[in-house]
Design a protein around this motif. Structure first.
Motif, PDB file in Angstrom:
ATOM      1  N   VAL A  58      35.890  40.974  31.626  1.00  0.00           N
ATOM      2  CA  VAL A  58      36.013  41.904  32.746  1.00  0.00           C
ATOM      3  C   VAL A  58      37.085  41.338  33.665  1.00  0.00           C
ATOM      4  CG1 VAL A  58      34.819  42.923  34.718  1.00  0.00           C
ATOM      5  CG2 VAL A  58      33.616  42.642  32.555  1.00  0.00           C
ATOM      6  N   THR A  59      38.112  42.130  33.927  1.00  0.00           N
ATOM      7  CA  THR A  59      39.233  41.668  34.743  1.00  0.00           C
ATOM      8  C   THR A  59      39.369  42.517  36.000  1.00  0.00           C
ATOM      9  OG1 THR A  59      40.787  43.066  33.527  1.00  0.00           O
ATOM     10  CG2 THR A  59      40.527  40.799  32.763  1.00  0.00           C
ATOM     11  N   GLY A  60      40.063  41.968  36.977  1.00  0.00           N
ATOM     12  CA  GLY A  60      40.270  42.672  38.230  1.00  0.00           C
ATOM     13  C   GLY A  60      41.738  42.799  38.576  1.00  0.00           C
ATOM     14  N   ARG A  61      42.055  43.858  39.290  1.00  0.00           N
ATOM     15  CA  ARG A  61      43.392  44.069  39.833  1.00  0.00           C
ATOM     16  C   ARG A  61      43.191  44.451  41.293  1.00  0.00           C
ATOM     17  NH1 ARG A  61      45.474  48.141  36.631  1.00  0.00           N
ATOM     18  NH2 ARG A  61      45.012  49.640  38.228  1.00  0.00           N
ATOM     19  N   PHE A  62      43.873  43.747  42.188  1.00  0.00           N
ATOM     20  CA  PHE A  62      43.627  43.873  43.622  1.00  0.00           C
ATOM     21  C   PHE A  62      44.923  44.227  44.335  1.00  0.00           C
ATOM     22  CE2 PHE A  62      42.616  41.285  47.670  1.00  0.00           C
ATOM     23  CZ  PHE A  62      42.018  42.364  48.288  1.00  0.00           C
ATOM     24  N   ALA A  63      44.851  45.188  45.240  1.00  0.00           N
ATOM     25  CA  ALA A  63      46.007  45.596  46.034  1.00  0.00           C
ATOM     26  C   ALA A  63      45.605  45.678  47.505  1.00  0.00           C
ATOM     27  CB  ALA A  63      46.539  46.941  45.560  1.00  0.00           C
ATOM     28  N   VAL A  64      46.538  45.305  48.367  1.00  0.00           N
ATOM     29  CA  VAL A  64      46.312  45.344  49.813  1.00  0.00           C
ATOM     30  C   VAL A  64      47.457  46.102  50.460  1.00  0.00           C
ATOM     31  CG1 VAL A  64      46.097  43.968  51.918  1.00  0.00           C
ATOM     32  CG2 VAL A  64      45.111  43.136  49.786  1.00  0.00           C
ATOM     33  N   THR A  65      47.129  46.994  51.380  1.00  0.00           N
ATOM     34  CA  THR A  65      48.133  47.702  52.159  1.00  0.00           C
ATOM     35  C   THR A  65      47.895  47.381  53.628  1.00  0.00           C
ATOM     36  OG1 THR A  65      48.117  49.502  50.549  1.00  0.00           O
ATOM     37  CG2 THR A  65      49.137  49.956  52.676  1.00  0.00           C
ATOM     38  N   ALA A  66      48.874  46.741  54.256  1.00  0.00           N
ATOM     39  CA  ALA A  66      48.756  46.370  55.664  1.00  0.00           C
ATOM     40  C   ALA A  66      49.463  47.413  56.517  1.00  0.00           C
ATOM     41  CB  ALA A  66      49.361  44.996  55.893  1.00  0.00           C
ATOM     42  N   GLU A  67      48.717  48.012  57.422  1.00  0.00           N
ATOM     43  CA  GLU A  67      49.261  48.978  58.372  1.00  0.00           C
ATOM     44  C   GLU A  67      49.117  48.397  59.768  1.00  0.00           C
ATOM     45  OE1 GLU A  67      46.915  52.419  57.553  1.00  0.00           O
ATOM     46  OE2 GLU A  67      47.781  52.700  55.564  1.00  0.00           O
ATOM     47  N   GLN A  68      49.668  49.069  60.744  1.00  0.00           N
ATOM     48  CA  GLN A  68      49.641  48.538  62.104  1.00  0.00           C
ATOM     49  C   GLN A  68      48.224  48.375  62.649  1.00  0.00           C
ATOM     50  OE1 GLN A  68      51.943  50.854  64.889  1.00  0.00           O
ATOM     51  NE2 GLN A  68      52.824  48.979  65.727  1.00  0.00           N
ATOM     52  N   SER A 125      26.568  49.796  35.073  1.00  0.00           N
ATOM     53  CA  SER A 125      27.091  49.821  33.719  1.00  0.00           C
ATOM     54  C   SER A 125      28.583  50.131  33.761  1.00  0.00           C
ATOM     55  CB  SER A 125      26.355  50.894  32.904  1.00  0.00           C
ATOM     56  OG  SER A 125      26.837  50.909  31.592  1.00  0.00           O
ATOM     57  N   LEU A 126      29.337  49.436  32.913  1.00  0.00           N
ATOM     58  CA  LEU A 126      30.779  49.638  32.821  1.00  0.00           C
ATOM     59  C   LEU A 126      31.111  49.795  31.340  1.00  0.00           C
ATOM     60  CD1 LEU A 126      33.196  49.762  34.750  1.00  0.00           C
ATOM     61  CD2 LEU A 126      33.495  47.321  34.427  1.00  0.00           C
ATOM     62  N   GLY A 127      31.511  50.992  30.946  1.00  0.00           N
ATOM     63  CA  GLY A 127      31.783  51.285  29.545  1.00  0.00           C
ATOM     64  C   GLY A 127      33.017  50.559  29.038  1.00  0.00           C
ATOM     65  N   GLY A 128      33.171  50.509  27.727  1.00  0.00           N
ATOM     66  CA  GLY A 128      34.326  49.864  27.118  1.00  0.00           C
ATOM     67  C   GLY A 128      35.616  50.524  27.573  1.00  0.00           C
ATOM     68  N   GLY A 129      36.536  49.751  28.122  1.00  0.00           N
ATOM     69  CA  GLY A 129      37.801  50.266  28.624  1.00  0.00           C
ATOM     70  C   GLY A 129      37.706  50.962  29.973  1.00  0.00           C
ATOM     71  N   GLU A 130      36.527  51.064  30.533  1.00  0.00           N
ATOM     72  CA  GLU A 130      36.309  51.770  31.799  1.00  0.00           C
ATOM     73  C   GLU A 130      36.696  50.896  32.988  1.00  0.00           C
ATOM     74  OE1 GLU A 130      32.714  54.166  34.111  1.00  0.00           O
ATOM     75  OE2 GLU A 130      32.300  53.122  32.238  1.00  0.00           O
ATOM     76  N   THR A 131      37.154  51.548  34.056  1.00  0.00           N
ATOM     77  CA  THR A 131      37.543  50.860  35.289  1.00  0.00           C
ATOM     78  C   THR A 131      36.701  51.365  36.452  1.00  0.00           C
ATOM     79  OG1 THR A 131      39.803  50.530  34.523  1.00  0.00           O
ATOM     80  CG2 THR A 131      39.444  50.425  36.896  1.00  0.00           C
ATOM     81  N   MET A 132      36.170  50.426  37.234  1.00  0.00           N
ATOM     82  CA  MET A 132      35.436  50.755  38.458  1.00  0.00           C
ATOM     83  C   MET A 132      36.399  50.551  39.624  1.00  0.00           C
ATOM     84  SD  MET A 132      31.947  49.046  40.137  1.00  0.00           S
ATOM     85  CE  MET A 132      32.152  47.627  39.129  1.00  0.00           C
ATOM     86  N   HIS A 133      36.584  51.569  40.441  1.00  0.00           N
ATOM     87  CA  HIS A 133      37.506  51.491  41.577  1.00  0.00           C
ATOM     88  C   HIS A 133      36.706  51.291  42.863  1.00  0.00           C
ATOM     89  CE1 HIS A 133      41.134  52.145  43.880  1.00  0.00           C
ATOM     90  NE2 HIS A 133      40.474  53.002  44.632  1.00  0.00           N
ATOM     91  N   ILE A 134      37.066  50.264  43.619  1.00  0.00           N
ATOM     92  CA  ILE A 134      36.414  49.960  44.894  1.00  0.00           C
ATOM     93  C   ILE A 134      37.492  49.997  45.973  1.00  0.00           C
ATOM     94  CG2 ILE A 134      35.144  48.238  46.211  1.00  0.00           C
ATOM     95  CD1 ILE A 134      34.269  47.091  43.424  1.00  0.00           C
TER      96      ILE A 134
END
Length: 169
Positions: A58-68, A125-134
């Motif tokens: 299970v891998t993660g990808r993280f993004a941050v957007t900084a606004e004022q 539950s997280l299916g095969g190839g499925e992505t959970m978005h938080i």
């Protein structure tokens, strides 16, 4: 007859019935999923000649957007395997986001700091190839500078932690 003489055996019978009762579907699949997909613990000897098979990652990808006036967090957790996995959480807090000031090394924000969570074990539950978005946001104004955001998936059996450096405008 004394009420105590009846109450104690009834409580004992109820406790035994509860402990021996049937498992729910999610609990039964959790047991088989962990056996089939979890990596062996360091205490187990694994021959170097036999490659590990059926290991789910299970891998993660993280993004941050900084606004004022806000910071937006987006964590995508992906099941890279073909089989379903059951993520187990020790309580209602499934994830957390923190911000660390690069110049001082001190934590300046934590998403879960003033929140309360249920104290019951949770599964997802997280299916095969499925992505959970938080996705979450912090209505927080930080001074100009360089920061590191840390996203944590608080799963007991598939923990994920990702870091992203960002600058406040």
């Amino acid at each position: 007859m004394n009420a105590r003489n009846i109450l104690i055996p009834l409580l004992c019978i109820g406790a035994v019935a509860f402990a021996c009762g049937p498992r729910s579907h999610s609990e039964a699949s959790l047991v088989t999923t962990n056996i089939a997909t979890a990596e062996p613990s360091p205490a187990h000897h694994v021959s170097k000649r036999q490659p590990l098979q059926n290991v789910t990652k299970v891998t993660g990808r993280f993004a941050v957007t900084a606004e004022q006036n806000a910071i937006r967090f987006a964590l995508d957790v992906t099941n890279d395997g073909k089989k379903n996995v059951e993520l187990e959480f020790p309580n209602g807090q499934r994830y957390d986001f923190a911000v660390i000031d690069n110049s001082t090394g001190r934590e300046v924000y934590r998403w879960a700091a003033d929140r309360m969570f249920t104290q019951s074990v949770q599964n997802a539950s997280l299916g095969g190839g499925e992505t959970m978005h938080i996705a979450e946001h912090a209505a927080k104004t930080l001074p100009r500078g360089s920061y590191v955001a840390v996203a944590t998936l608080r799963s007991v059996n598939f923990p994920v932690q990702e870091r992203v450096a960002f600058d406040m405008p």
